[in-house]
Design a protein around this motif. Sequence first.
Motif, short mmCIF file in Angstrom:
data_model
loop_
_atom_site.label_atom_id
_atom_site.label_comp_id
_atom_site.label_asym_id
_atom_site.label_seq_id
_atom_site.Cartn_x
_atom_site.Cartn_y
_atom_site.Cartn_z
N PHE A 1 0.88 -1.19 0.02
CA PHE A 1 0.02 0.07 0.05
C PHE A 1 1.07 1.24 -0.03
CE2 PHE A 1 0.81 -0.79 4.20
CZ PHE A 1 1.18 0.38 5.07
N THR A 2 0.37 2.36 -0.40
CA THR A 2 0.75 3.48 -0.24
C THR A 2 0.11 4.55 0.00
OG1 THR A 2 2.42 5.08 -1.48
CG2 THR A 2 0.88 4.10 -2.72
N PHE A 3 0.34 6.12 0.39
CA PHE A 3 -0.66 7.33 0.50
C PHE A 3 -0.30 8.15 -0.43
CE2 PHE A 3 -1.03 4.98 4.65
CZ PHE A 3 -2.42 4.99 4.69
N PHE A 4 -1.15 9.01 -0.90
CA PHE A 4 -1.11 10.53 -1.37
C PHE A 4 -2.17 11.21 -0.88
CE2 PHE A 4 -3.93 7.65 -3.90
CZ PHE A 4 -4.81 8.58 -4.63
N GLN A 5 -2.17 12.37 -1.25
CA GLN A 5 -3.26 13.51 -0.81
C GLN A 5 -3.93 14.00 -2.03
OE1 GLN A 5 -1.05 16.29 1.43
NE2 GLN A 5 -0.53 14.88 3.25
N ASP A 6 -5.06 14.32 -1.69
CA ASP A 6 -6.13 15.11 -2.37
C ASP A 6 -5.70 16.71 -2.39
OD1 ASP A 6 -7.40 16.36 -0.47
OD2 ASP A 6 -9.53 15.51 -1.20
N PRO A 7 -6.13 17.41 -3.27
CA PRO A 7 -5.81 18.83 -3.26
C PRO A 7 -5.88 19.49 -2.01
CG PRO A 7 -6.97 18.57 -5.41
CD PRO A 7 -7.03 17.20 -4.46
N ASP A 8 -6.74 19.02 -0.84
CA ASP A 8 -7.03 19.61 0.48
C ASP A 8 -6.38 18.79 1.42
OD1 ASP A 8 -8.83 21.81 -0.22
OD2 ASP A 8 -10.33 20.17 -0.62
N GLY A 9 -5.20 18.41 0.99
CA GLY A 9 -4.36 17.41 2.01
C GLY A 9 -5.25 16.23 2.54
N LEU A 10 -6.43 15.75 2.08
CA LEU A 10 -7.03 14.44 2.64
C LEU A 10 -5.91 13.26 2.21
CD1 LEU A 10 -9.33 13.25 4.05
CD2 LEU A 10 -10.37 12.90 1.79
N PRO A 11 -5.71 12.41 3.38
CA PRO A 11 -5.05 11.19 3.12
C PRO A 11 -5.67 10.22 2.24
CG PRO A 11 -4.76 11.78 5.39
CD PRO A 11 -5.98 12.76 4.76
N LEU A 12 -5.22 9.80 1.08
CA LEU A 12 -5.91 8.85 0.26
C LEU A 12 -4.81 7.53 0.09
CD1 LEU A 12 -7.09 11.02 -2.61
CD2 LEU A 12 -8.29 10.03 -0.64
N GLU A 13 -5.41 6.35 0.32
CA GLU A 13 -4.41 5.19 0.19
C GLU A 13 -4.95 4.40 -1.02
OE1 GLU A 13 -3.61 1.29 2.97
OE2 GLU A 13 -5.02 2.74 3.59
N LEU A 14 -3.72 3.92 -1.46
CA LEU A 14 -4.06 2.83 -2.79
C LEU A 14 -3.53 1.64 -2.06
CD1 LEU A 14 -2.15 4.64 -5.70
CD2 LEU A 14 -4.73 4.36 -5.15
N TYR A 15 -4.52 0.71 -1.86
CA TYR A 15 -4.21 -0.70 -1.41
C TYR A 15 -4.16 -1.86 -2.38
CZ TYR A 15 -4.25 -3.91 2.70
OH TYR A 15 -4.07 -4.88 3.48
N GLY A 16 -3.16 -2.62 -2.47
CA GLY A 16 -2.92 -3.55 -3.57
C GLY A 16 -3.78 -4.81 -3.19
N LEU A 17 -4.70 -5.47 -4.07
CA LEU A 17 -5.24 -6.46 -3.99
C LEU A 17 -4.38 -7.79 -4.31
CD1 LEU A 17 -8.71 -5.56 -5.35
CD2 LEU A 17 -7.97 -5.71 -3.06
#
Length: 131
Positions: A115-131
């Motif tokens: 998995f990894t994290f990135f942010q939306d334009p407002d800094g909301l943490p978003l995660e990509l979780y590999g299946l």
Amino acid sequence: MQQPTFNGIHHVALICSDYQRSKTFYTEVLGLKILAEHYREARQSWKLDLQLADGSQLELFSFPGAPARPSQPEAQGLRHLAFAVTDLDHWVSYLKQQGVAVEAIRVDEYTDKRFTFFQDPDGLPLELYGL
């Protein structure tokens, strides 16, 4: 009486600071499909309904004067939003190509999933979780 069960998550609602910037990010960068878009005059607010491939939805709102998120990611409330993906490496490369900062890929110590994290334009943490 037997306890009822949930069928899944229908939607997650997000409030953004710059509606057009967030709309562009979620639709053009992340590729979510627009289901509906409405301007609500009484609230001076936009509401954008977006759909993911599994049918779940994100609702994107703009509200004038909405307070900023107090801290991240350990503020009370929503900690982060995780998207399930089948090709994590492709997503990381794609996001970096779009100018989105992405953290180093980690491995969940309990599931051995990447998995990894990135942010939306407002800094909301978003995660990509590999299946």
